[in-house]
Design an enzyme around this catalytic site. Structure first.
Site, PDB file in Angstrom:
ATOM      1  N   GLU A 159      44.739  43.596  17.214  1.00  0.00           N
ATOM      2  CA  GLU A 159      44.636  42.545  18.224  1.00  0.00           C
ATOM      3  C   GLU A 159      43.396  42.870  19.055  1.00  0.00           C
ATOM      4  O   GLU A 159      43.291  43.985  19.563  1.00  0.00           O
ATOM      5  CB  GLU A 159      45.893  42.573  19.102  1.00  0.00           C
ATOM      6  CG  GLU A 159      45.973  41.405  20.025  1.00  0.00           C
ATOM      7  CD  GLU A 159      47.194  41.485  20.954  1.00  0.00           C
ATOM      8  OE1 GLU A 159      47.226  40.706  21.909  1.00  0.00           O
ATOM      9  OE2 GLU A 159      48.088  42.327  20.722  1.00  0.00           O
ATOM     10  N   ARG A 189      54.414  55.572  14.638  1.00  0.00           N
ATOM     11  CA  ARG A 189      53.159  55.577  15.394  1.00  0.00           C
ATOM     12  C   ARG A 189      52.698  57.004  15.597  1.00  0.00           C
ATOM     13  O   ARG A 189      53.520  57.914  15.677  1.00  0.00           O
ATOM     14  CB  ARG A 189      53.387  55.000  16.794  1.00  0.00           C
ATOM     15  CG  ARG A 189      53.708  53.559  16.851  1.00  0.00           C
ATOM     16  CD  ARG A 189      53.937  53.164  18.302  1.00  0.00           C
ATOM     17  NE  ARG A 189      52.694  52.850  18.974  1.00  0.00           N
ATOM     18  CZ  ARG A 189      52.104  51.666  18.918  1.00  0.00           C
ATOM     19  NH1 ARG A 189      52.647  50.697  18.220  1.00  0.00           N
ATOM     20  NH2 ARG A 189      50.978  51.440  19.552  1.00  0.00           N
ATOM     21  N   LYS A 218      46.803  50.457  24.531  1.00  0.00           N
ATOM     22  CA  LYS A 218      45.569  49.869  25.066  1.00  0.00           C
ATOM     23  C   LYS A 218      45.784  49.387  26.500  1.00  0.00           C
ATOM     24  O   LYS A 218      44.893  49.505  27.330  1.00  0.00           O
ATOM     25  CB  LYS A 218      45.136  48.682  24.194  1.00  0.00           C
ATOM     26  CG  LYS A 218      44.490  49.107  22.892  1.00  0.00           C
ATOM     27  CD  LYS A 218      44.174  47.906  22.016  1.00  0.00           C
ATOM     28  CE  LYS A 218      45.389  47.500  21.222  1.00  0.00           C
ATOM     29  NZ  LYS A 218      45.150  46.449  20.246  1.00  0.00           N
TER      30      LYS A 218
HETATM   31  P1  ATP Z   1      48.561  49.206  21.497  1.00  0.00           P
HETATM   32  O1  ATP Z   1      49.939  49.427  22.022  1.00  0.00           O
HETATM   33  O2  ATP Z   1      47.696  50.392  21.611  1.00  0.00           O
HETATM   34  O3  ATP Z   1      47.934  47.954  22.001  1.00  0.00           O
HETATM   35  P2  ATP Z   1      49.141  47.752  19.132  1.00  0.00           P
HETATM   36  O4  ATP Z   1      50.109  48.144  18.080  1.00  0.00           O
HETATM   37  O5  ATP Z   1      49.475  46.623  20.019  1.00  0.00           O
HETATM   38  O6  ATP Z   1      48.776  49.044  19.938  1.00  0.00           O
HETATM   39  P3  ATP Z   1      47.261  46.431  17.442  1.00  0.00           P
HETATM   40  O7  ATP Z   1      45.859  46.123  17.743  1.00  0.00           O
HETATM   41  O8  ATP Z   1      48.196  45.319  17.329  1.00  0.00           O
HETATM   42  O9  ATP Z   1      47.716  47.484  18.531  1.00  0.00           O
HETATM   43  O10 ATP Z   1      47.353  47.381  16.166  1.00  0.00           O
HETATM   44  C1  ATP Z   1      46.700  47.208  14.937  1.00  0.00           C
HETATM   45  C2  ATP Z   1      47.395  48.061  13.910  1.00  0.00           C
HETATM   46  O11 ATP Z   1      47.338  49.437  14.300  1.00  0.00           O
HETATM   47  C3  ATP Z   1      48.859  47.706  13.806  1.00  0.00           C
HETATM   48  O12 ATP Z   1      49.213  47.640  12.440  1.00  0.00           O
HETATM   49  C4  ATP Z   1      49.579  48.828  14.520  1.00  0.00           C
HETATM   50  O13 ATP Z   1      50.834  49.024  14.001  1.00  0.00           O
HETATM   51  C5  ATP Z   1      48.626  50.014  14.290  1.00  0.00           C
HETATM   52  N1  ATP Z   1      48.764  50.995  15.366  1.00  0.00           N
HETATM   53  C6  ATP Z   1      48.613  50.791  16.693  1.00  0.00           C
HETATM   54  N2  ATP Z   1      48.873  51.916  17.391  1.00  0.00           N
HETATM   55  C7  ATP Z   1      49.190  52.865  16.485  1.00  0.00           C
HETATM   56  C8  ATP Z   1      49.561  54.256  16.566  1.00  0.00           C
HETATM   57  N3  ATP Z   1      49.658  54.880  17.737  1.00  0.00           N
HETATM   58  N4  ATP Z   1      49.811  54.913  15.417  1.00  0.00           N
HETATM   59  C9  ATP Z   1      49.701  54.289  14.227  1.00  0.00           C
HETATM   60  N5  ATP Z   1      49.366  53.001  14.071  1.00  0.00           N
HETATM   61  C10 ATP Z   1      49.104  52.280  15.181  1.00  0.00           C
HETATM   62 MG    MG Z   2      49.376  45.055  21.102  1.00  0.00          MG
END
Ligand code: ATP
Ligand code: MG
Length: 553
Positions: free
Chosen positions: A35, A261, A271
């Site tokens: 995202e 994660r 983020k």
């Molecule tokens: P954040 O909480 O940091 O915003 P998010 O999951 O909302 O993380 P996205 O941009 O939607 O962030 O994530 C893109 C991809 O990265 C998704 O498939 C997500 O599952 C993976 N991802 C995000 N954070 C992690 C993590 N800490 N470990 C492994 N994979 C991750």
């Molecule tokens: Mg997110």
């Protein structure tokens, strides 16, 4: 984690192996779906290495798809940084960059299909009422009074939503599944909501935007994704993923698999929370060298190979974990040990005068850039009467365990001579200002008859280039800052210490993309934002050894 636990295989590879073996798939297609609401962090690197790594391993494809369904939180700067970080990590996506917004037309048609099948309805409950009607883990939900609208009414109302006839929050489109389902995600999830906002890709074309759960599975199917890998918190959402694909006229049905994660000790991954550190001026920005972002690690001097190796070492499982920072640090240390050119820097200087050396003599010593790699070349290091050594490398008195310079005793200067400390000058407070030594001119690159214990590093005063050294520590004072009630109360106020010292002459043109090993001090690289030839600033990537002391060197 010990190296014996290195994982070269994981449960996802096993699933893929089976799918290939049984002919379920002939080609493997994954995707990485960020995202664009922030910079990528080391947790994303885990997902990138997994998804792109699978494509590489199975000679398949991995798409990059921006999950841009929320027009309010997204921005072009994030899109650019994400593309750059993925490429920097050494991966290339298949074909063009994709956006969920590329599929808004198709998604809209699938929503209409669900309405026509009696599987979606326009609801006029307020968001607050929807939340209340949804129930909880222990209590069932309740049907909305608008749930049984006719197909015709639903079509007309959805059309009105789409044409901007309704205010935000006035209505939404919901799937008609089961308000009594034990799974909360199946209690008539919202598929579309009104947002009167401009979108970076589609401009003002839309004022209704599809929700993640509706968008993601359809985007996967449209792109021919075979294995849709996401993190554990989406486990429940898998039911909805499958429900949507089972109920629309689309033939492809990618399978979703979840893995845990990455959490790293002494830092945070979300983020949203990282953004707080920026807005509160606790760090300088997304690429602050203390941030767990890819941009921060790059600025700090981490190499792409070290991050990939770290991801390989942590493996992919379903277990919750909090990985030690030491594992990340040892990955970069091992990589840099083999590739970093060596150089000398004195972080905490004190002057040494070599009394028996003529003041107008400059001796040029040819020094290898790497002890075991002659192919990395040699450089000239000037040796002069006045040199700097580190304050901590001298003591007036000491015991046998101290293998550096002691008054009346000898030590070797790295790549140069053996010197002996004769006497010192002190200022009015008793601080040593100058150490007077003699050198044994028969000891260049060879040993004297007596054994000399220690080796210390040095820089010629006449040729020293002033430099600032930024020494970093954890951003947080507790191993699990996510558990703290107030994130700001567990900030480590000593996460950055600045020292002013000198580097050897050859580093006057130090470039941003090289991380050096400063002999005995650690790995350092020039800071691309702050370092200029007339004002060098070096970031310490990592120490040479894993020693955590209260006081930084
Ligand atoms: P954040 O909480 O940091 O915003 P998010 O999951 O909302 O993380 P996205 O941009 O939607 O962030 O994530 C893109 C991809 O990265 C998704 O498939 C997500 O599952 C993976 N991802 C995000 N954070 C992690 C993590 N800490 N470990 C492994 N994979 C991750
Ligand atoms: Mg997110």
């Amino acid at each position: 984690m010990s190296t014996s636990k290195l994982r070269t295989n994981n449960f996802i590879y096993q699933i893929i192996n089976q799918d290939l073996e049984f002919g379920k798939h002939h080609e493997i297609h994954t995707r990485f779906p960020p995202e664009p609401n922030g910079y990528l962090h080391i947790g994303h690197a885990k997902s990138i290495c997994l998804n792109f790594g699978i494509a590489k391993r199975y000679q398949g494809q991995c798409n990059l798809r921006f999950d841009d369904t929320n027009p309010l939180k997204e921005n072009i700067e994030y899109i650019q940084s994400i593309k750059r970080d993925i490429q920097w990590l050494g991966f290339q996506w298949n074909g063009p960059v994709r956006y969920s917004s590329d599929y808004f037309d198709q998604l809209y048609q699938y929503a209409i299909e669900l309405i026509l099948k009696g599987l979606a309805y326009v609801d006029d409950l307020t968001p607050e009422q929807i939340r209340k009607y949804r129930g909880s883990l222990t209590s069932p939900g309740k049907n909305s009074p608008y749930r049984n609208r006719s197909i015709k009414d639903n079509l007309a109302l959805f059309e009105k939503m789409r044409n901007g006839k309704f205010a935000e929050g006035r209505s939404c489109l919901r799937a008609k599944i089961d308000m009594y389902s034990p799974s909360i995600v199946m209690r008539d999830p919202v598929l579309y909501r009104i947002k009167l906002a401009e979108h970076h890709n589609t401009g003002t074309k839309w004022c209704i935007y599809p929700m993640y759960d509706f968008t993601h599975c359809i985007s996967d199917a449209l792109e021919g994704i075979t294995h849709s890998l996401c993190t554990m918190e989406f486990q429940e959402n898998r039911r909805l993923y499958d429900w949507v694909l089972n109920n629309i006229s689309i033939t492809a049905h990618p399978r979703q698999y979840e893995f845990s994660r990455l959490n790293l000790e002494y830092t945070i991954m979300s983020k949203r929370k990282l953004k707080i550190l920026i807005t509160k001026n606790i760090v300088e920005g997304w690429d602050d060298p203390r941030m767990p972002t890819i941009a921060g690690l790059r600025r700090r001097g981490y190499t792409p190979a070290s991050i990939r190796e770290f991801c390989r070492r942590i493996g992919v499982t379903k277990q919750d974990n909090n990985i030690e920072m030491a594992l990340l640090e040892s990955s970069v240390r091992e990589d840099l040990n083999t590739i970093a050119p060596r150089a000398m820097a004195v972080l905490n200087p004190v002057t040494v005068v070599i009394q028996n050396m003529p003041s107008d003599t400059i001796e040029i010593i040819n020094v290898p850039n790497h002890p075991n790699k002659p192919e990395m070349g040699y450089r000239d290091v000037p040796f002069t009467k006045n040199i700097y050594i580190d304050k901590s490398d001298f003591r007036e008195e000491s015991n046998k365990n101290y293998k550096r310079l002691v008054l009346g005793q000898e030590v070797r200067l790295r790549s140069a001579y053996v010197i002996k400390a004769e006497h010192v000058d002190k200022d009015e407070y008793g601080n040593i200002t100058t150490i007077y030594c003699t050198y044994n001119h028969d000891t260049l690159k060879k040993n004297p008859s007596n054994k000399v214990k220690g080796v210390i590093h040095w820089v010629s005063v006449s040729y020293a280039i002033p430099a600032e050294f930024h020494l970093y520590d954890h951003l947080f004072s507790t191993a699990n800052p996510d558990a703290a009630e107030n994130l700001l109360s567990v900030i480590n106020s000593n996460s950055l210490i600045i020292r002013k010292g000198f580097v050897e002459y050859s580093l006057r043109k130090a470039t941003y993309n090289t991380t050096y090993q400063f002999e005995r001090e650690g790995y350092f690289c020039a800071d691309y934002r702050k370092s200029r030839p007339e004002h060098l600033v070096f970031n310490r990537t990592v120490r040479l050894r894993d020693i955590r002391t209260k006081i930084l060197a």
